[in-house]
Enzyme design. Sequence first.
Site, PDB file in Angstrom:
ATOM      1  N   GLY A   1       0.950  -1.167   0.116  1.00  0.00           N
ATOM      2  CA  GLY A   1      -0.009   0.016  -0.168  1.00  0.00           C
ATOM      3  C   GLY A   1       0.862   1.338   0.004  1.00  0.00           C
ATOM      4  N   PHE A   2       0.420   2.268   0.411  1.00  0.00           N
ATOM      5  CA  PHE A   2       1.046   3.825   0.496  1.00  0.00           C
ATOM      6  C   PHE A   2       2.237   3.382   1.270  1.00  0.00           C
ATOM      7  CE2 PHE A   2      -3.034   5.582  -0.574  1.00  0.00           C
ATOM      8  CZ  PHE A   2      -2.732   6.250  -1.750  1.00  0.00           C
TER       9      PHE A   2
ATOM     10  N   VAL B   1       0.597 -13.079   3.912  1.00  0.00           N
ATOM     11  CA  VAL B   1       1.430 -13.539   5.258  1.00  0.00           C
ATOM     12  C   VAL B   1       0.467 -13.767   6.303  1.00  0.00           C
ATOM     13  CG1 VAL B   1       2.908 -12.659   7.058  1.00  0.00           C
ATOM     14  CG2 VAL B   1       3.238 -12.067   4.592  1.00  0.00           C
TER      15      VAL B   1
ATOM     16  N   GLU C   1     -18.277  11.080   0.896  1.00  0.00           N
ATOM     17  CA  GLU C   1     -17.954  11.047  -0.557  1.00  0.00           C
ATOM     18  C   GLU C   1     -18.655  10.178  -1.349  1.00  0.00           C
ATOM     19  OE1 GLU C   1     -13.270  12.867  -0.455  1.00  0.00           O
ATOM     20  OE2 GLU C   1     -13.418  10.592  -0.382  1.00  0.00           O
TER      21      GLU C   1
ATOM     22  N   ASP D   1      -1.747   2.418   8.020  1.00  0.00           N
ATOM     23  CA  ASP D   1      -2.807   2.048   8.793  1.00  0.00           C
ATOM     24  C   ASP D   1      -2.921   1.019   9.831  1.00  0.00           C
ATOM     25  OD1 ASP D   1      -4.239   4.084   7.004  1.00  0.00           O
ATOM     26  OD2 ASP D   1      -5.933   2.798   6.420  1.00  0.00           O
TER      27      ASP D   1
ATOM     28  N   GLN E   1      -1.794   9.378  14.825  1.00  0.00           N
ATOM     29  CA  GLN E   1      -1.817  10.002  13.468  1.00  0.00           C
ATOM     30  C   GLN E   1      -3.022   9.367  13.040  1.00  0.00           C
ATOM     31  OE1 GLN E   1      -0.243  12.427  12.558  1.00  0.00           O
ATOM     32  NE2 GLN E   1       1.826  12.551  13.426  1.00  0.00           N
TER      33      GLN E   1
END
Length: 445
Positions: A16-17, A83, A174, A304, A316
């Site tokens: 991911g990011f 995993v 959204e 995340d 965060q």
Amino acid sequence: MVDKPGPKHVVIVGGGFAGIGCARKLASQKEVRVTLIDKNNYHQFQPLLYQVATSLLAPDDVAASLRKLFRHSPNVDVKLAEVTTVDPTAKTVTTSSGEVYQGDYLVLAAGSQPNFFRTPGAEEYSFPLYSLDDAERLRSRILKVFEDADREPKLIDQGALNFVIVGAGPTGTEMAGALAEMINNTMTVEYQDLAVTAAKVYLVDHGHAVLGPFSEKAHEYAASMLKRDGVQIRLGVSVQEVTPDHVLLSDGTTIKTRLVIWGGGLMAAPLASKVGLPQGRGGRISVRPDLTVEGFPGVFVLGDFANIPSPDGRTQPQLGSVALQAGRWTAQRILYEIKNVSYWPFNYHDKGFMAMIGHGAAIAEIGEHRHELHGPVAFATWLGVHAYLMSGVRNRIDAFIEWAWDYFSASRGPQELDRTDAARIDWSEDEDIDEEPEAGEEEIS
Ligand SMILES: Cc1cc2nc3c(=O)[nH]c(=O)nc-3n(C[C@H](O)[C@H](O)[C@H](O)COP(=O)(O)OP(=O)(O)OC[C@H]3O[C@@H](n4cnc5c(N)ncnc54)[C@H](O)[C@@H]3O)c2cc1C
């Protein structure tokens, strides 16, 4: 003669990011070799999933092949595998097919999964929006209810055109805006025999504001934009149960529906309970400011998947920009450690929050001081920030730019009904279609 030490092995779980941010920065660094493991062979760009769900973008536009991304990086080896367990002491990860990878460094970045908060029926019958697979299933389901209702208009009485979105946070808001626009602008043109105006989008949240984490002014702006597009907002009520043909709300009302979209919350990916590290809020792994866990040097947890402390004493937020920056910082930190250079804790450069509700209707709260923008200027800011995020994970962002351009001209992408598993609806399950609501139940239609 003394042998020169070989490159250190960095094993990254999750493309991911966070994982990509780390792997890209380590690519072509001679001090390391990287194994990047993901259960998909592509990176999915989550911020644009609702555009896929509402046929504004094709799935390919928001997915990037991991192998292609690293084909010019001989020190990065991509593995398609899930995993299943991690041993943070031995720094090994084991996959579902039994392979074991041992690293000098482990980077755990397996992301999130939807949190249904044990709401009866939610996991079975609602449609979350967290992965590309989710977005494609959702798109097919939206199209299927329209197709069925077009063929059999009586199904509208069974809630065929009632859409319930759970959660008025950024994902739900959204999605509500995009779905309302899809109905108002596209379905009215494409389903000329169907009473499309009977379609209703409900946005339900137990909180008292739309876009809770934003300012009060933003709450009002978002709610007014959604109402302008016909979205029915139900705040201060929670969803008690989701069934195949209705949802039950905490105020005793029911809404007949064949499509409940779950934007109700997130928790750490299932792997979090298999890594032998302490879990905190949302099942996420609690890390120190250097993204490691006390007692496990060389094991980093980010994105995340982690609760990352922030300077205000909280953690965060679960954002792409936090994950991407944490990934890049971890790569730098590993390289510094190998070179015996001192380093400093992870410091997130806050880009603020933003949400896009529809054409020209966006909200951006920029930077640490939350300078607030609404409307087209906020939309332009949203585009800039998402182009930055996308450039962090893929080299070509032309599809995104093309979409942004088309968005102004209100054209739509593919509307193929290609996921028959998600699209299949057993209309016979609906009971009491012609009956009055039961005592104590208010029917919303
Ligand atoms: C609908 C939606 C809209 C969003 N919009 C925005 C936005 O506008 N702006 C913003 O900043 N953020 C947004 N976010 C949040 C942002 O997408 C996440 O914060 C970000 O993706 C987190 O990155 P990550 O690398 O930690 O996890 P992810 O991007 O979720 O990546 C985790 C990776 O791990 C892989 N994985 C998971 N488990 C395993 C396993 N056991 N084995 C192998 N691989 C595994 C997954 O396949 C995935 O590729 C949005 C999220 C959603 C769902």
